[in-house]
Structure formats: C-alpha cells, structure tokens
Design an enzyme around this catalytic site. Sequence first.
Site, short mmCIF file in Angstrom:
data_model
loop_
_atom_site.label_atom_id
_atom_site.label_comp_id
_atom_site.label_asym_id
_atom_site.label_seq_id
_atom_site.Cartn_x
_atom_site.Cartn_y
_atom_site.Cartn_z
N THR A 1 2.61 11.84 12.96
CA THR A 1 2.48 10.85 14.04
C THR A 1 1.08 10.92 14.62
N GLN B 1 -14.39 -16.72 27.32
CA GLN B 1 -14.84 -15.32 27.37
C GLN B 1 -13.71 -14.36 27.03
N GLY C 1 10.20 13.54 -1.03
CA GLY C 1 11.19 13.88 -0.01
C GLY C 1 10.82 15.14 0.75
N THR D 1 10.32 6.64 1.40
CA THR D 1 9.80 5.40 0.81
C THR D 1 10.05 5.41 -0.70
N GLU E 1 3.49 10.03 7.88
CA GLU E 1 2.35 10.86 7.42
C GLU E 1 1.74 11.61 8.59
N GLY F 1 11.12 16.27 11.33
CA GLY F 1 10.12 15.27 10.98
C GLY F 1 8.72 15.84 11.14
N ARG G 1 0.83 -1.21 0.00
CA ARG G 1 0.00 0.00 0.00
C ARG G 1 0.86 1.26 0.00
P1 TGC Z 1 0.74 25.62 9.20
O1 TGC Z 1 1.06 27.06 9.46
O2 TGC Z 1 -0.31 24.98 10.03
O3 TGC Z 1 0.35 25.43 7.69
C1 TGC Z 1 1.13 25.96 6.61
C2 TGC Z 1 0.21 26.11 5.41
O4 TGC Z 1 -0.27 24.83 5.01
C3 TGC Z 1 -1.71 24.74 5.10
N1 TGC Z 1 -2.04 23.41 5.62
C4 TGC Z 1 -2.52 22.42 4.85
N2 TGC Z 1 -2.85 22.39 3.56
C5 TGC Z 1 -3.30 21.21 3.07
N3 TGC Z 1 -3.42 20.09 3.81
C6 TGC Z 1 -3.07 20.10 5.12
N4 TGC Z 1 -3.17 18.97 5.83
C7 TGC Z 1 -2.60 21.29 5.70
N5 TGC Z 1 -2.18 21.64 6.93
C8 TGC Z 1 -1.84 22.95 6.88
C9 TGC Z 1 -2.08 25.88 6.04
O5 TGC Z 1 -3.40 26.31 5.82
C10 TGC Z 1 -1.04 26.91 5.70
O6 TGC Z 1 -1.45 27.50 4.46
P2 TGC Z 1 -1.16 29.05 4.15
O7 TGC Z 1 -1.87 29.32 2.87
O8 TGC Z 1 -1.69 29.84 5.31
O9 TGC Z 1 0.34 29.18 4.05
O10 TGC Z 1 2.10 24.82 9.29
P3 TGC Z 1 2.96 24.31 10.53
O11 TGC Z 1 4.40 24.43 10.16
O12 TGC Z 1 2.51 24.99 11.78
O13 TGC Z 1 2.67 22.74 10.56
C11 TGC Z 1 1.50 22.19 10.79
C12 TGC Z 1 1.59 20.64 10.95
C13 TGC Z 1 2.21 20.25 12.26
C14 TGC Z 1 0.15 20.20 10.93
C15 TGC Z 1 2.38 19.99 9.80
O14 TGC Z 1 3.68 20.41 9.79
C16 TGC Z 1 2.34 18.49 9.82
O15 TGC Z 1 1.38 17.90 9.35
N6 TGC Z 1 3.41 17.80 10.36
C17 TGC Z 1 3.55 16.37 10.23
C18 TGC Z 1 4.61 16.06 9.17
C19 TGC Z 1 4.25 14.91 8.31
O16 TGC Z 1 3.13 14.44 8.28
N7 TGC Z 1 5.22 14.45 7.54
C20 TGC Z 1 4.97 13.38 6.63
C21 TGC Z 1 6.14 13.19 5.68
S1 TGC Z 1 5.74 12.22 4.24
C22 TGC Z 1 5.53 10.67 4.81
O17 TGC Z 1 5.55 10.37 5.95
C23 TGC Z 1 5.29 9.66 3.76
S2 TGC Z 1 5.09 8.05 4.32
C24 TGC Z 1 4.79 7.36 2.83
C25 TGC Z 1 4.37 5.97 2.81
O18 TGC Z 1 5.25 5.08 2.80
O19 TGC Z 1 3.13 5.71 2.70
P1 FAD Z 2 9.75 13.52 15.57
O1 FAD Z 2 9.07 14.62 14.85
O2 FAD Z 2 11.13 13.76 16.07
O3 FAD Z 2 8.83 13.05 16.78
C1 FAD Z 2 9.31 12.24 17.85
C2 FAD Z 2 8.18 12.11 18.89
O4 FAD Z 2 7.87 13.43 19.41
C3 FAD Z 2 6.88 11.58 18.30
O5 FAD Z 2 6.24 10.77 19.25
C4 FAD Z 2 6.05 12.85 18.05
O6 FAD Z 2 4.65 12.59 18.07
C5 FAD Z 2 6.49 13.70 19.23
N1 FAD Z 2 6.34 15.15 18.99
C6 FAD Z 2 6.92 15.90 18.04
N2 FAD Z 2 6.56 17.18 18.15
C7 FAD Z 2 5.71 17.26 19.21
C8 FAD Z 2 4.96 18.30 19.82
N3 FAD Z 2 5.04 19.57 19.39
N4 FAD Z 2 4.18 17.99 20.87
C9 FAD Z 2 4.12 16.73 21.35
N5 FAD Z 2 4.78 15.69 20.81
C10 FAD Z 2 5.57 15.96 19.75
N6 FAD Z 2 8.92 11.06 5.12
C11 FAD Z 2 8.91 11.57 3.85
O7 FAD Z 2 9.10 12.78 3.65
N7 FAD Z 2 8.71 10.75 2.78
C12 FAD Z 2 8.51 9.42 2.91
O8 FAD Z 2 8.30 8.72 1.90
C13 FAD Z 2 8.54 8.86 4.22
N8 FAD Z 2 8.42 7.50 4.39
C14 FAD Z 2 8.60 6.96 5.63
C15 FAD Z 2 8.67 5.58 5.77
C16 FAD Z 2 8.90 5.02 7.02
C17 FAD Z 2 9.05 3.54 7.15
C18 FAD Z 2 9.00 5.85 8.17
C19 FAD Z 2 9.19 5.26 9.53
C20 FAD Z 2 8.94 7.22 8.04
C21 FAD Z 2 8.76 7.80 6.77
N9 FAD Z 2 8.78 9.19 6.59
C22 FAD Z 2 8.75 9.74 5.33
C23 FAD Z 2 9.08 10.08 7.72
C24 FAD Z 2 7.89 10.32 8.66
O9 FAD Z 2 6.94 11.15 8.07
C25 FAD Z 2 8.43 10.94 9.96
O10 FAD Z 2 9.14 9.91 10.61
C26 FAD Z 2 7.33 11.48 10.83
O11 FAD Z 2 6.75 12.65 10.27
C27 FAD Z 2 7.81 11.80 12.26
O12 FAD Z 2 9.01 12.50 12.26
P2 FAD Z 2 10.25 12.03 13.20
O13 FAD Z 2 10.45 10.59 12.95
O14 FAD Z 2 11.37 12.95 12.91
O15 FAD Z 2 9.74 12.19 14.67
#
Ligand code: TGC
Ligand code: FAD
Length: 392
Positions: A372, A286, A135, A170, A370, A142, A95
């Site tokens: 935490t 149970q 990326g 990934t 995506e 993170g 997936r």
């Molecule tokens: P913040 O000031 O809240 O937002 C900046 C701008 O972005 C807009 N926005 C969004 N737009 C679309 N979808 C969303 N979910 C959005 N969330 C916010 C927001 O309206 C703003 O727009 P504008 O026009 O005002 O500039 O930004 P922030 O820096 O305070 O961060 C917010 C936070 C914590 C929610 C965000 O940084 C976050 O979601 N952090 C988690 C990081 C994350 O999910 N990383 C994932 C990496 S990729 C991955 O893990 C792939 S795994 C792939 C796989 O194998 O399946």
């Molecule tokens: P951190 O951000 O360092 O967090 C560590 C801990 O602190 C977590 O428990 C978190 O919930 C907590 N924490 C952080 N901030 C706060 C706060 N303000 N308040 C309270 N708690 C907090 N990324 C990509 O860009 N592309 C990919 O394709 C991709 N694929 C991935 C595949 C795998 C197998 C894995 C494991 C990760 C992948 N990621 C990818 C990265 C993933 O999105 C990050 O690992 C994730 O966003 C969390 O970042 P971090 O690991 O640096 O944890």
Amino acid sequence: MASSEMTDYMGFQQLLTEEERMVRAQARQFVNAEVLPVIEEHAQAATFPRHLIPRMGELGFYGPNLPAKYGCAGLSGVAYGLLMYELERGDSGIRSFASVQGSLVMYPIFAYGSEAQREHWLPKLARGEKIGCFGLTEPDFGSNPGGMRTRAVREPGGKWRINGAKMWITNGSLADVAVVWAKTDEGIRGFLVEKGTPGFSAPEMKGKWSLRASVTSELVLEDVIVDEERSLLPGVKGLKGPLGCLTQARYGIAWGVLGAAEACYQSALEYAKERIQFDKPIAATQLQQEKLAWMVTELTKGQLLALQLGRLKDEHKATPAQVSMAKMNNVNAAREICLRARTVHGANGILGEYPVMRHMANLESVYTYEGTHDMHLLIIGEEVTGLSAFRG
Ligand code: TGC
Ligand code: FAD
C-alpha cells in the site's frame, strides 16, 4: 480520442535510446489499435479481453527483460518500463496481466527455478501459451505477508503437501500455473502449483468497482500434493523470495501508472479546449488551467523519476527503498491526476465514453496492491531513520 503522441514536456524522449523509443512506439500502436477499441466494453462487463493474451505474447510483452535463451527479448529495464507505461495507458488491467506474467511468475522461475523448470515454463509463458499467477496475500495477511498461514510439509517419495488459502490473486482463475508461497520447516518457500492438481481450485472474486477488466481470484489449497522436482523453486528460502519478485513488479508499476495519468491528462486537455461555458472554452479559465498545469507537472516529474530509477536498475544499483519511493510517488500522482481530470470533464467524466473514471477507479487497486501507499512510506521512513514504524 487516442493520441499517437506521448506527453513530453521536458524532452524526456531525448533521454531514451533508439531501441527504447521503438519499443514504446510499438506498444503505443498496439494499445491504440487493439486495446482502446475494446477495453470499455470489457470493463463494463467485468471481463478480461482474453483474445489479447497470445497477441501480447507474439509482440514479446511478457518478461521482455529476461534473456533470449528462454524466448524473451532481453530488453533493458527502461524499455520494460516504457512498455508498462503504454499498456497501462490502455488499462491497469492489461498492465497487471503483463506485470504478473513477467515480473511475478516468469521472474521467480528465472531467478529461483531449476534449469528444467526454466526450460519447461519460460518459453510457453513468454508466448502467452501458458498463463501464471502469484499467490502471496492471504485473507488475514496482506501488508504483513510474513505471517502467512499457508503451510507446506514434506511427504515421503520427494513430495510436498500444501494447505492454505490465498486471496486477491490477479489472473488466478485463468492461470495454468500458480506461484504459491508457503511456510515450511525451513522457512518460506515457493511452489509451482499446476491447474488441475487435486485439491487446488481458483474461484473468481466478483463485485469489484476497480480493475474490472482484470480477473481476481482466491486460491484454495486442500491437501495438494506436488512433486518436489517439478514444483519447488530450489533457489530461494525466506520472505526475500516473494519480496524480490515484488521489487520487479513495483518497478513496472512506477512506470505503468504514468500511462493511466497521461490518458487522463490528454483527455482533460482536449475536453477543456473544446468545452464552451460562459462563451469561452473552460481551458481559458484559471481554475481549469491550474488543474492542467498541476497534472502535466506531476506527470513530467514522474517520468523523470521512473527514468532515473530505470537507469539505476540497468546498472544493478536500484535499491528496494528507491523502488518503493517511485511506486509510492507515481501511483499517488497518477491517482490525483485522474481525479482532477475527471472533474474537468464535468458530468461527462462519469461516462465510459471518456477513459477518466475507469482509470481513476483502477488506480484505487494500484494504490493498494504491491504494497500500500502507507507501507511504501514506512519502508522509506525505516531506511532514512533506521527505525521501523510498522513492526510490532
Ligand atoms: P523484512 O524482515 O523487512 O525482510 C525479509 C527479508 O526480505 C528482504 N527484503 C527484500 N528483498 C527484496 N526486495 C524487497 N523489496 C525486500 N524487502 C525486504 C530483507 O532484506 C530480508 O532478507 P533476509 O535475507 O534478511 O531474510 O520483512 P518484514 O516481514 O518485516 O516485511 C517488510 C515489508 C513490510 C516491507 C514487506 O512485508 C512488504 O513489502 N509488505 C507489503 C506486501 C505486499 O507488497 N504484497 C504484495 C502482494 S502481490 C501483489 O499485490 C500483486 S498485484 C499484481 C498486479 O495485478 O499487478
Ligand atoms: P491491510 O494490510 O489489511 O491494510 C489495511 C490498511 O492498513 C491499509 O491502509 C494499510 O496501509 C494499513 N496498514 C497496514 N499495516 C500498517 C502499519 N503497520 N502501519 C500503518 N498502516 C498500516 N496479492 C497477491 O499476492 N497476488 C496478486 O496477484 C494480487 N493482486 C491483487 C489485485 C487486486 C485488484 C487487489 C486489490 C489486491 C491484490 N493483491 C494481490 C493483494 C494486495 O497486495 C493486498 O491487498 C495489499 O498488500 C494490502 O493488503 P490488505 O488488503 O490485506 O490490507
């Protein structure tokens, strides 16, 4: 034993259209025939079953909700979700491959790319002839990607120079094209960086205990020069670019994890009925019934939540915080279901002969990537209170 029947306790399938039912059935058949027979071996060997890449392209599994004009199927968001459900019933790594390709690579090219970029990449990515990765995450950023250090600067002659490092990517080492997010003088911008570009490399990360049948890599960018027209995604500036892609992928995950949960629930149910201890099936006790009843209840609630979110998405009404709620809730429920299912299997639960430990370990990654679990709670918390608990 692979089941041809979906777990459906509340008439969930009655709520689907004929097309949605067909998409689900086709994907289920594919997973039973082509994923389940090979996945355990790949997970043990920590390899991705690469032979499935073109096959999934043939079946239309990449970017199926994008328009037919670009070689995609133009399906509903619900059909896309059901597809993710069935693929993750096979393995979260399968997936993940399809999510990254469709939601994190094809989607940004479709939504933010030029027409030339769309025409060049989308049909090839849809067929699985080309592979992409996304990326965003860096070693020191993170949960807070807005702090990223990767930097792109303009160079003479319509070029950009990119320096930086991404981690946990990934499909990184498999990819022909990486969508790389970098800071510029005009805010965060997205770049398409092609394999083989001088200064760009994608070494694989080894040693995972989770998502073993998935390739995870670093991306290293050292004075990488790219052409603006070919590489820069012109349609978006700022963190909303990558976050918009995450909303698409998180939506798919909210569905996908239910497939892993279903595989574990079905295995636990079957095992509990067959396993005799104290002269009766453990399913007649149970304690084991409590686990099974809890599992099927959480799975059913997750299906209904995902479906309502999908209907909202298809009406263009789903908000990012609603997507966060479904990702957070369904991953958490699936993780707990897989954990309980493992205990029902006793010692057999740690063997690869049953899918439970593999799914359980995979979901540790899904719980973290995506966004935490914690970050999604904080996103919902901010929306309902109007107060941010995570920003400094
Ligand atoms: P913040 O000031 O809240 O937002 C900046 C701008 O972005 C807009 N926005 C969004 N737009 C679309 N979808 C969303 N979910 C959005 N969330 C916010 C927001 O309206 C703003 O727009 P504008 O026009 O005002 O500039 O930004 P922030 O820096 O305070 O961060 C917010 C936070 C914590 C929610 C965000 O940084 C976050 O979601 N952090 C988690 C990081 C994350 O999910 N990383 C994932 C990496 S990729 C991955 O893990 C792939 S795994 C792939 C796989 O194998 O399946
Ligand atoms: P951190 O951000 O360092 O967090 C560590 C801990 O602190 C977590 O428990 C978190 O919930 C907590 N924490 C952080 N901030 C706060 C706060 N303000 N308040 C309270 N708690 C907090 N990324 C990509 O860009 N592309 C990919 O394709 C991709 N694929 C991935 C595949 C795998 C197998 C894995 C494991 C990760 C992948 N990621 C990818 C990265 C993933 O999105 C990050 O690992 C994730 O966003 C969390 O970042 P971090 O690991 O640096 O944890």
